[in-house]
Design a protein around this motif. Structure first.
Motif, PDB file in Angstrom:
ATOM      1  N   SER A 163       2.784  52.525  23.788  1.00 16.02           N
ATOM      2  CA  SER A 163       2.857  53.251  22.523  1.00 16.02           C
ATOM      3  C   SER A 163       1.506  53.339  21.821  1.00 16.02           C
ATOM      4  O   SER A 163       1.447  53.490  20.597  1.00 16.02           O
ATOM      5  CB  SER A 163       3.898  52.606  21.593  1.00 16.02           C
ATOM      6  OG  SER A 163       5.167  52.584  22.216  1.00 16.02           O
ATOM      7  N   ARG A 164       0.436  53.235  22.594  1.00 14.24           N
ATOM      8  CA  ARG A 164      -0.926  53.307  22.070  1.00 14.24           C
ATOM      9  C   ARG A 164      -1.249  52.198  21.076  1.00 14.24           C
ATOM     10  O   ARG A 164      -2.189  52.301  20.290  1.00 14.24           O
ATOM     11  CB  ARG A 164      -1.188  54.676  21.414  1.00 14.24           C
ATOM     12  CG  ARG A 164      -1.146  55.844  22.422  1.00 14.24           C
ATOM     13  CD  ARG A 164      -2.233  55.633  23.468  1.00 14.24           C
ATOM     14  NE  ARG A 164      -2.393  56.761  24.366  1.00 14.24           N
ATOM     15  CZ  ARG A 164      -1.908  56.812  25.611  1.00 14.24           C
ATOM     16  NH1 ARG A 164      -1.177  55.809  26.080  1.00 14.24           N
ATOM     17  NH2 ARG A 164      -2.145  57.843  26.379  1.00 14.24           N
ATOM     18  N   LEU A 165      -0.497  51.101  21.127  1.00 14.92           N
ATOM     19  CA  LEU A 165      -0.766  49.945  20.266  1.00 14.92           C
ATOM     20  C   LEU A 165      -1.642  48.959  21.038  1.00 14.92           C
ATOM     21  O   LEU A 165      -1.251  47.824  21.315  1.00 14.92           O
ATOM     22  CB  LEU A 165       0.546  49.312  19.799  1.00 14.92           C
ATOM     23  CG  LEU A 165       1.429  50.227  18.957  1.00 14.92           C
ATOM     24  CD1 LEU A 165       2.725  49.515  18.581  1.00 14.92           C
ATOM     25  CD2 LEU A 165       0.688  50.689  17.701  1.00 14.92           C
ATOM     26  N   HIS A 166      -2.821  49.420  21.402  1.00 15.12           N
ATOM     27  CA  HIS A 166      -3.712  48.654  22.265  1.00 15.12           C
ATOM     28  C   HIS A 166      -4.255  47.415  21.545  1.00 15.12           C
ATOM     29  O   HIS A 166      -4.308  47.354  20.314  1.00 15.12           O
ATOM     30  CB  HIS A 166      -4.886  49.525  22.715  1.00 15.12           C
ATOM     31  CG  HIS A 166      -4.471  50.864  23.234  1.00 15.12           C
ATOM     32  ND1 HIS A 166      -3.524  51.013  24.223  1.00 15.12           N
ATOM     33  CD2 HIS A 166      -4.879  52.116  22.892  1.00 15.12           C
ATOM     34  CE1 HIS A 166      -3.368  52.312  24.479  1.00 15.12           C
ATOM     35  NE2 HIS A 166      -4.173  52.993  23.677  1.00 15.12           N
ATOM     36  N   ASP A 167      -4.655  46.428  22.342  1.00 16.12           N
ATOM     37  CA  ASP A 167      -5.293  45.229  21.817  1.00 16.12           C
ATOM     38  C   ASP A 167      -6.805  45.411  21.856  1.00 16.12           C
ATOM     39  O   ASP A 167      -7.368  45.793  22.890  1.00 16.12           O
ATOM     40  CB  ASP A 167      -4.910  43.996  22.641  1.00 16.12           C
ATOM     41  CG  ASP A 167      -3.482  43.557  22.401  1.00 16.12           C
ATOM     42  OD1 ASP A 167      -3.061  43.558  21.227  1.00 16.12           O
ATOM     43  OD2 ASP A 167      -2.791  43.217  23.372  1.00 16.12           O
ATOM     44  N   ARG A 168      -7.457  45.128  20.742  1.00 15.25           N
ATOM     45  CA  ARG A 168      -8.907  45.206  20.643  1.00 15.25           C
ATOM     46  C   ARG A 168      -9.404  43.958  19.919  1.00 15.25           C
ATOM     47  O   ARG A 168      -9.153  43.781  18.724  1.00 15.25           O
ATOM     48  CB  ARG A 168      -9.336  46.462  19.867  1.00 15.25           C
ATOM     49  CG  ARG A 168      -8.904  47.769  20.493  1.00 15.25           C
ATOM     50  CD  ARG A 168      -9.217  48.939  19.570  1.00 15.25           C
ATOM     51  NE  ARG A 168     -10.661  49.062  19.320  1.00 15.25           N
ATOM     52  CZ  ARG A 168     -11.166  49.857  18.387  1.00 15.25           C
ATOM     53  NH1 ARG A 168     -10.370  50.574  17.608  1.00 15.25           N
ATOM     54  NH2 ARG A 168     -12.485  49.921  18.226  1.00 15.25           N
TER      55      ARG A 168
END
Length: 238
Positions: free
Chosen positions: A212-217
Motif C-alpha cells: 500500500s506504498r507505506l514503505h519503511d524509511r
C-alpha cells in the motif's frame, strides 16, 4: 483544459497502471532474511547496516550489486546522473574512481556535494546517500589503478571522458596510441587526471518497500561536524 496521462505511443503499456506491491512473498523475489525495517532491528551505525544489506544483495545474486547512481550538480545547480561502481566504503564514506575531467569529476570539484542511490529493486530495497564529495589521497588511487585489468588502465589514458568524439574510430585510435606508449612489458602509470572520489555522508537512508506504498524509511543523519561521528536515526514518511 484537463489532460490525462499519456504514454505517447499506442503500443506502449499503460504507465499509469504499472505498479507492484512490495511483499516478501511476491514471486521471483530473492530469498533473503526479511526483517522489518524498524528501529529495533536497525544496526547501531550506518556502515554496519549498509554492510548487512550489501552482503544480502550479493548473496541474492543481484547483478552488479555495487552499481550505484551518482548525482552531481554544476555550480549553477544543473544536475546530472550516471551509474558507476562502488569500489570501497568505510565510516569515512563511499569511494568510486573516475576521470577528473569527466562531467561528474568537474562538477564534484566545482560543487562538492553529491548523492548516491543503490537501486536493489529485486529485493524491494534502496539506499540513498547525500553528502560532501572530495578526491581521495593519490596513494589510494595508485593502489586501485594497478589492480585494474591492463585494458582498463590503457582506457583511462585513451578516453577523454565526456568529451565529444567525431566517431568510434577516434576512440580506437587513441587506445592504439596508448598501447604504443605503454608496451606490454612496462607498467601503465596512473594518469594525473584520473583517481578516486569519496562521498562523505551527511545522511544515509535505508528504504524498504511495503504494501500500500507505506514503505519503511530510516535515515541516519549526522548532527555534528564531519568527523564528529554524532548520528541520529529518523523515520521518514513514505
Amino acid at each position: 483544459m484537463e489532460h490525462t496521462l499519456s504514454t505517447g505511443h499506442p503500443a506502449t503499456p499503460d504507465l499509469a497502471r504499472m505498479r507492484r506491491e512490495y511483499d516478501a512473498a511476491e514471486p521471483h523475489r530473492p530469498a533473503v532474511r526479511e526483517e522489518p525495517l524498524v528501529e529495533e532491528y536497525l544496526a547501531g551505525d550506518w556502515p554496519t547496516q549498509f554492510g548487512r544489506w550489501f552482503a544480502e544483495a550479493v548473496a541474492a545474486g543481484l547483478p552488479e550489486p555495487n552499481a550505484m547512481i551518482v548525482s552531481t550538480a554544476a555550480p549553477d545547480g544543473r544536475p546530472s546522473s550516471r551509474t558507476v561502481l562502488l569500489k570501497g566504503y568505510d565510516e569515512r564514506g563511499f569511494v568510486f574512481f573516475t576521470n577528473y575531467g569527466s562531467r561528474k569529476g568537474r562538477e564534484a570539484l566545482a560543487n562538492p556535494y553529491a548523492s548516491l542511490l543503490f537501486p536493489w529493486f529485486p529485493m524491494g530495497r534502496q539506499v540513498v546517500v547525500c553528502g560532501r564529495i572530495a578526491p581521495v589521497d593519490r596513494h589510494v588511487s595508485e593502489e586501485y589503478f594497478h589492480q585494474r585489468p591492463r585494458g582498463a588502465q590503457l582506457g583511462a589514458w585513451a578516453s577523454e571522458q565526456s568529451a565529444v568524439l567525431p566517431g568510434r574510430q577516434a576512440l580506437d585510435e587513441a587506445y592504439a596510441r596508448a598501447e604504443q606508449s605503454f608496451p606490454a612489458d612496462t607498467e601503465v602509470p596512473l594518469p594525473d587526471h584520473w583517481g578516486g572520489l569519496r562521498v562523505e555522508p551527511e545522511t544515509v537512508e535505508f528504504w524498504q518497500g511495503r504494501r500500500s506504498r507505506l514503505h519503511d524509511r530510516l535515515r541516519f543523519r549526522r548532527t555534528g561536524e564531519p568527523g564528529a561521528d554524532r548520528w541520529i536515526v529518523e523515520r521518514l514518511a513514505p
